[in-house]
Design an enzyme around this catalytic site. Structure first.
Site, PDB file in Angstrom:
ATOM      1  N   SER A 101       0.833  -1.200   0.000  1.00 56.05           N
ATOM      2  CA  SER A 101       0.000   0.000   0.000  1.00 56.05           C
ATOM      3  C   SER A 101       0.874   1.259   0.000  1.00 56.05           C
ATOM      4  O   SER A 101       1.669   1.459  -0.910  1.00 56.05           O
ATOM      5  CB  SER A 101      -0.943  -0.051   1.205  1.00 56.05           C
ATOM      6  N   HIS A 126      -2.381  -1.256  -4.289  1.00 49.50           N
ATOM      7  CA  HIS A 126      -3.839  -1.250  -4.427  1.00 49.50           C
ATOM      8  C   HIS A 126      -4.321   0.190  -4.327  1.00 49.50           C
ATOM      9  O   HIS A 126      -3.538   1.104  -4.089  1.00 49.50           O
ATOM     10  CB  HIS A 126      -4.516  -2.154  -3.388  1.00 49.50           C
TER      11      HIS A 126
END
EC number: 3.4.21.92
Length: 204
Positions: A101, A126
Protein backbone atom coordinates in the site's frame (compact mmCIF):
# COMPACT_ATOMS: atom_id res chain seq x y z
CA UNK A 1 14.16 -10.62 26.67
CA UNK A 2 15.24 -6.96 26.35
CA UNK A 3 12.47 -4.39 26.34
CA UNK A 4 12.48 -1.19 24.31
CA UNK A 5 14.84 0.12 21.66
CA UNK A 6 18.43 -1.18 21.95
CA UNK A 7 21.09 1.39 22.84
CA UNK A 8 24.61 1.66 21.44
CA UNK A 9 27.64 3.73 22.49
CA UNK A 10 28.37 6.91 20.54
CA UNK A 11 31.25 9.33 21.02
CA UNK A 12 30.64 12.94 20.08
CA UNK A 13 33.51 14.73 18.29
CA UNK A 14 35.91 16.16 20.86
CA UNK A 15 34.49 14.09 23.71
CA UNK A 16 36.49 11.41 25.51
CA UNK A 17 33.61 9.39 26.89
CA UNK A 18 30.92 7.74 24.81
CA UNK A 19 27.25 8.22 25.56
CA UNK A 20 24.52 5.63 25.06
CA UNK A 21 21.88 6.47 22.47
CA UNK A 22 19.17 4.35 20.86
CA UNK A 23 20.27 2.44 17.77
CA UNK A 24 17.96 4.37 15.42
CA UNK A 25 19.36 7.70 16.59
CA UNK A 26 22.84 6.36 15.90
CA UNK A 27 21.88 5.16 12.42
CA UNK A 28 20.18 8.46 11.59
CA UNK A 29 23.58 10.09 12.08
CA UNK A 30 24.82 7.84 9.25
CA UNK A 31 21.85 8.98 7.10
CA UNK A 32 20.09 5.62 7.46
CA UNK A 33 16.33 6.00 7.99
CA UNK A 34 13.77 3.34 8.83
CA UNK A 35 10.07 2.91 8.13
CA UNK A 36 9.31 -0.28 10.02
CA UNK A 37 5.68 0.18 10.99
CA UNK A 38 2.22 1.27 9.91
CA UNK A 39 2.38 4.65 8.15
CA UNK A 40 0.75 7.31 10.31
CA UNK A 41 1.17 11.02 10.99
CA UNK A 42 3.68 10.45 13.79
CA UNK A 43 6.17 8.36 11.83
CA UNK A 44 5.66 10.54 8.74
CA UNK A 45 6.51 13.68 10.72
CA UNK A 46 9.57 11.98 12.21
CA UNK A 47 10.88 10.94 8.79
CA UNK A 48 10.14 14.36 7.30
CA UNK A 49 11.94 16.09 10.16
CA UNK A 50 14.99 13.84 9.84
CA UNK A 51 15.17 14.27 6.05
CA UNK A 52 14.90 18.05 6.34
CA UNK A 53 17.61 18.12 9.01
CA UNK A 54 19.97 15.92 6.98
CA UNK A 55 19.24 18.00 3.87
CA UNK A 56 20.32 21.14 5.70
CA UNK A 57 23.34 19.45 7.26
CA UNK A 58 24.89 18.21 3.99
CA UNK A 59 23.21 18.33 0.59
CA UNK A 60 25.95 16.22 -1.03
CA UNK A 61 25.38 12.97 0.90
CA UNK A 62 22.64 10.52 -0.08
CA UNK A 63 20.05 9.20 2.35
CA UNK A 64 18.93 5.57 2.68
CA UNK A 65 15.34 4.72 3.63
CA UNK A 66 14.76 1.09 4.67
CA UNK A 67 11.12 0.01 4.39
CA UNK A 68 9.23 -2.84 6.06
CA UNK A 69 5.67 -1.53 6.26
CA UNK A 70 2.12 -2.77 5.67
CA UNK A 71 1.09 0.72 4.56
CA UNK A 72 -1.26 3.09 6.30
CA UNK A 73 -2.61 6.62 6.06
CA UNK A 74 -2.64 7.95 2.51
CA UNK A 75 -1.92 11.60 3.27
CA UNK A 76 0.89 10.67 5.68
CA UNK A 77 2.49 8.53 2.98
CA UNK A 78 2.12 11.24 0.34
CA UNK A 79 3.79 13.75 2.67
CA UNK A 80 6.82 11.46 3.01
CA UNK A 81 6.91 10.94 -0.76
CA UNK A 82 6.76 14.69 -1.45
CA UNK A 83 9.58 15.36 1.01
CA UNK A 84 11.75 12.74 -0.71
CA UNK A 85 11.31 14.67 -3.96
CA UNK A 86 11.96 18.02 -2.26
CA UNK A 87 15.27 17.32 -0.52
CA UNK A 88 18.46 17.80 -2.54
CA UNK A 89 20.26 14.52 -1.70
CA UNK A 90 19.15 11.38 -3.50
CA UNK A 91 17.02 9.11 -1.33
CA UNK A 92 17.73 5.42 -1.83
CA UNK A 93 14.79 3.15 -0.92
CA UNK A 94 15.37 -0.44 0.19
CA UNK A 95 12.48 -2.86 0.77
CA UNK A 96 13.02 -5.44 3.50
CA UNK A 97 10.18 -7.84 4.22
CA UNK A 98 7.04 -6.03 3.05
CA UNK A 99 6.23 -2.78 1.30
CA UNK A 100 2.46 -2.74 0.89
CA UNK A 101 0.00 0.00 0.00
CA UNK A 102 1.60 3.32 1.04
CA UNK A 103 4.77 1.38 1.82
CA UNK A 104 5.13 0.52 -1.87
CA UNK A 105 4.20 4.09 -2.82
CA UNK A 106 7.08 5.42 -0.70
CA UNK A 107 9.36 2.68 -2.05
CA UNK A 108 8.76 3.75 -5.65
CA UNK A 109 9.46 7.36 -4.65
CA UNK A 110 13.17 6.69 -4.18
CA UNK A 111 15.64 8.11 -6.68
CA UNK A 112 15.21 6.21 -9.94
CA UNK A 113 18.11 3.71 -10.36
CA UNK A 114 18.47 3.70 -6.55
CA UNK A 115 15.42 1.65 -5.50
CA UNK A 116 16.22 -1.82 -4.21
CA UNK A 117 14.31 -4.85 -2.92
CA UNK A 118 15.92 -7.62 -0.91
CA UNK A 119 15.53 -11.07 -2.51
CA UNK A 120 12.58 -12.30 -0.42
CA UNK A 121 10.76 -8.97 -0.08
CA UNK A 122 7.09 -8.67 -1.02
CA UNK A 123 5.53 -5.60 -2.59
CA UNK A 124 1.80 -4.86 -2.87
CA UNK A 125 -0.14 -2.09 -4.60
CA UNK A 126 -3.84 -1.25 -4.43
CA UNK A 127 -6.15 1.74 -4.45
CA UNK A 128 -6.55 3.99 -1.39
CA UNK A 129 -9.35 3.02 0.97
CA UNK A 130 -11.89 5.16 2.78
CA UNK A 131 -13.11 4.88 6.35
CA UNK A 132 -16.71 5.53 5.25
CA UNK A 133 -17.72 6.48 8.74
CA UNK A 134 -21.35 6.72 9.80
CA UNK A 135 -22.25 10.30 9.04
CA UNK A 136 -24.36 12.55 6.90
CA UNK A 137 -24.95 11.42 3.32
CA UNK A 138 -23.30 14.60 2.06
CA UNK A 139 -20.20 13.88 4.14
CA UNK A 140 -19.92 10.40 2.65
CA UNK A 141 -20.19 11.84 -0.87
CA UNK A 142 -17.47 14.39 -0.13
CA UNK A 143 -15.24 11.67 1.30
CA UNK A 144 -15.80 9.47 -1.75
CA UNK A 145 -14.87 12.38 -4.02
CA UNK A 146 -11.68 12.94 -2.02
CA UNK A 147 -10.76 9.25 -2.28
CA UNK A 148 -11.14 9.46 -6.07
CA UNK A 149 -8.83 12.48 -6.15
CA UNK A 150 -6.24 10.66 -4.04
CA UNK A 151 -6.51 7.58 -6.24
CA UNK A 152 -5.90 9.74 -9.31
CA UNK A 153 -2.86 11.33 -7.64
CA UNK A 154 -1.37 7.97 -6.62
CA UNK A 155 -2.07 6.42 -10.03
CA UNK A 156 -0.25 9.25 -11.82
CA UNK A 157 2.77 8.87 -9.54
CA UNK A 158 2.97 5.12 -10.22
CA UNK A 159 2.71 5.81 -13.97
CA UNK A 160 5.52 8.35 -13.77
CA UNK A 161 7.80 6.27 -11.53
CA UNK A 162 7.30 2.85 -13.14
CA UNK A 163 6.85 3.74 -16.80
CA UNK A 164 3.72 1.58 -16.98
CA UNK A 165 0.74 2.79 -19.05
CA UNK A 166 -2.07 4.50 -17.16
CA UNK A 167 -4.55 1.75 -17.99
CA UNK A 168 -2.27 -0.94 -16.53
CA UNK A 169 -1.81 0.89 -13.23
CA UNK A 170 -5.52 1.74 -13.02
CA UNK A 171 -6.52 -1.87 -13.61
CA UNK A 172 -3.99 -3.30 -11.14
CA UNK A 173 -5.04 -0.87 -8.41
CA UNK A 174 -8.57 -2.29 -8.50
CA UNK A 175 -7.36 -5.17 -6.32
CA UNK A 176 -4.47 -6.17 -4.06
CA UNK A 177 -1.56 -7.04 -6.36
CA UNK A 178 1.32 -8.78 -4.60
CA UNK A 179 4.72 -9.08 -6.25
CA UNK A 180 8.01 -10.77 -5.55
CA UNK A 181 11.16 -8.67 -5.59
CA UNK A 182 11.89 -9.72 -9.17
CA UNK A 183 8.31 -9.03 -10.27
CA UNK A 184 8.50 -5.58 -8.67
CA UNK A 185 11.70 -4.94 -10.62
CA UNK A 186 10.04 -5.93 -13.88
CA UNK A 187 7.02 -3.78 -12.97
CA UNK A 188 9.27 -0.77 -12.36
CA UNK A 189 8.64 -0.21 -8.66
CA UNK A 190 12.27 -1.03 -7.87
CA UNK A 191 15.36 -0.91 -10.06
CA UNK A 192 17.39 -3.76 -8.59
CA UNK A 193 17.04 -6.91 -6.51
CA UNK A 194 19.87 -7.15 -4.00
CA UNK A 195 22.01 -10.27 -3.91
CA UNK A 196 24.64 -11.34 -1.39
CA UNK A 197 27.58 -10.35 -3.57
CA UNK A 198 26.32 -6.75 -3.79
CA UNK A 199 24.90 -6.35 -0.28
CA UNK A 200 27.64 -3.88 0.68
CA UNK A 201 26.38 -1.51 -2.00
CA UNK A 202 23.34 -0.69 0.16
CA UNK A 203 25.36 1.70 2.29
CA UNK A 204 28.29 2.57 0.02
Amino acid sequence: MPIGVPKVPFRLPGEEDAVWIDVYNRLYRERLLFLGQHVDDEIANQLIGIMMYLNGEDESKDMYLYINSPGGAVLAGISVYDTMQFVVPDVHTICMGLAASMGSFILTGGEITKRIALPHARIMIHQPASSYYDGQAGECIMEAEEVLKLRDCITKVYVQRTGKPLWVISEDMERDVFMSAKEAQIYGIVDFVAIETTSNSLTN
